[in-house]
Design a protein around this motif. Structure first.
Motif, short mmCIF file in Angstrom:
data_model
loop_
_atom_site.label_atom_id
_atom_site.label_comp_id
_atom_site.label_asym_id
_atom_site.label_seq_id
_atom_site.Cartn_x
_atom_site.Cartn_y
_atom_site.Cartn_z
N VAL A 118 -4.03 21.25 -0.31
CA VAL A 118 -4.98 20.28 -0.82
C VAL A 118 -4.42 18.88 -0.59
CG1 VAL A 118 -6.21 19.50 -2.89
CG2 VAL A 118 -5.74 21.93 -2.56
N ALA A 119 -5.26 17.99 -0.11
CA ALA A 119 -4.82 16.61 0.13
C ALA A 119 -4.55 15.93 -1.21
CB ALA A 119 -5.90 15.87 0.91
N PRO A 120 -3.50 15.08 -1.25
CA PRO A 120 -3.19 14.40 -2.52
C PRO A 120 -4.27 13.39 -2.88
CG PRO A 120 -1.75 13.62 -0.75
CD PRO A 120 -2.56 14.73 -0.20
N THR A 121 -4.42 13.20 -4.18
CA THR A 121 -5.41 12.23 -4.67
C THR A 121 -4.86 10.82 -4.50
OG1 THR A 121 -4.53 12.28 -6.92
CG2 THR A 121 -6.26 13.90 -6.38
N LYS A 122 -5.70 9.84 -4.71
CA LYS A 122 -5.28 8.43 -4.59
C LYS A 122 -4.15 8.11 -5.58
CE LYS A 122 -8.60 6.65 -1.85
NZ LYS A 122 -8.38 5.96 -0.65
N ASP A 123 -4.24 8.65 -6.79
CA ASP A 123 -3.20 8.42 -7.80
C ASP A 123 -1.88 9.02 -7.33
OD1 ASP A 123 -5.04 7.15 -9.40
OD2 ASP A 123 -5.40 8.89 -10.69
N GLN A 124 -1.94 10.21 -6.78
CA GLN A 124 -0.72 10.85 -6.29
C GLN A 124 -0.10 10.06 -5.14
OE1 GLN A 124 -2.33 14.73 -5.48
NE2 GLN A 124 -1.63 15.57 -7.45
N GLU A 125 -0.94 9.55 -4.24
CA GLU A 125 -0.43 8.75 -3.14
C GLU A 125 0.26 7.48 -3.66
OE1 GLU A 125 -3.60 7.91 -0.42
OE2 GLU A 125 -3.88 10.01 0.10
N LEU A 126 -0.36 6.83 -4.64
CA LEU A 126 0.21 5.62 -5.23
C LEU A 126 1.54 5.91 -5.91
CD1 LEU A 126 -0.14 2.61 -5.85
CD2 LEU A 126 -1.41 3.25 -7.89
N LEU A 127 1.61 7.01 -6.66
CA LEU A 127 2.85 7.38 -7.33
C LEU A 127 3.94 7.72 -6.31
CD1 LEU A 127 1.48 9.52 -10.30
CD2 LEU A 127 2.62 7.29 -10.44
N THR A 128 3.56 8.34 -5.20
CA THR A 128 4.53 8.66 -4.15
C THR A 128 5.09 7.37 -3.55
OG1 THR A 128 3.36 10.69 -3.66
CG2 THR A 128 4.86 9.88 -1.97
N GLU A 129 4.23 6.39 -3.31
CA GLU A 129 4.70 5.10 -2.78
C GLU A 129 5.66 4.42 -3.75
OE1 GLU A 129 1.55 2.51 -1.49
OE2 GLU A 129 0.54 4.15 -0.45
N ILE A 130 5.30 4.44 -5.04
CA ILE A 130 6.16 3.83 -6.06
C ILE A 130 7.50 4.53 -6.09
CG2 ILE A 130 6.44 3.45 -8.54
CD1 ILE A 130 3.37 3.06 -8.68
N ARG A 131 7.50 5.85 -6.04
CA ARG A 131 8.75 6.61 -6.03
C ARG A 131 9.61 6.25 -4.82
NH1 ARG A 131 8.03 12.37 -4.24
NH2 ARG A 131 8.08 11.21 -2.30
N ASP A 132 8.97 6.20 -3.64
CA ASP A 132 9.71 5.88 -2.43
C ASP A 132 10.30 4.47 -2.49
OD1 ASP A 132 9.07 8.38 -1.51
OD2 ASP A 132 7.46 7.70 -0.16
N LEU A 133 9.52 3.50 -3.05
CA LEU A 133 10.03 2.12 -3.19
C LEU A 133 11.21 2.06 -4.15
CD1 LEU A 133 6.70 0.09 -3.30
CD2 LEU A 133 8.41 0.07 -1.48
N LEU A 134 11.09 2.80 -5.27
CA LEU A 134 12.20 2.80 -6.24
C LEU A 134 13.44 3.46 -5.64
CD1 LEU A 134 10.35 3.68 -9.57
CD2 LEU A 134 11.43 1.51 -8.98
N LYS A 135 13.26 4.51 -4.88
CA LYS A 135 14.38 5.19 -4.25
C LYS A 135 15.05 4.28 -3.22
CE LYS A 135 15.58 9.41 -1.83
NZ LYS A 135 15.12 10.63 -1.18
N ALA A 136 14.24 3.60 -2.42
CA ALA A 136 14.80 2.66 -1.42
C ALA A 136 15.53 1.52 -2.10
CB ALA A 136 13.69 2.14 -0.53
#
Length: 141
Positions: A118-136
């Protein structure tokens, strides 16, 4: 003219055509089963019962007089018709049972196939971006 066009539209619908094909095939199937019963199955049954031919069994209500035919109740033909019905009903039951078995196997095969992710929802995409930014950000420190 409107009535004629409505009739044409009705007659050309898929369900009507399918029903007509089913009736024609059913009539042919009925003739085959009737022949099977009367020509193949009933003679041995008649021999087992002492040479009885069911189609000839009848009860005479009034004997023939002159040109008037006899009045008879042909219960042998009725017995023959009941046997025809039982064999036709059993044949249809067996056919439907086989079709249901094949259908359930097909449905089971489809159920065993893995579902597409199942494709991720918009909220999931946004949370993934936030996670990746925090990790970087933490990796740069």
């Amino acid at each position: 003219m409107k009535w004629l066009s409505e009739f044409k539209q009705f007659a050309m619908r898929g369900n009507v055509v399918d029903m007509a094909v089913g009736i024609i095939i059913g009539a042919a199937f009925g003739k085959i089963v009737s022949s099977l019963v009367s020509d193949v199955m009933m003679p041995p049954i008649g021999v087992l019962l002492g040479g009885v031919d069911f189609s000839d069994l009848a009860f005479t209500l009034k004997k023939a007089v002159g040109d008037e035919p006899a009045v008879v109740i042909g219960y042998g033909k009725f017995i023959q018709t009941i046997i025809d019905f039982i064999i036709i009903a059993f044949s249809i039951f067996a056919l439907v049972k086989v079709m249901n078995t094949l259908k359930s196997k097909t449905e089971k095969a489809k159920a065993d196939e893995p579902a597409a992710p199942v494709a991720p929802t918009k909220d999931q995409e946004l949370l993934t971006e936030i996670r990746d930014l925090l990790k970087a950000r933490n990796d740069n420190k």
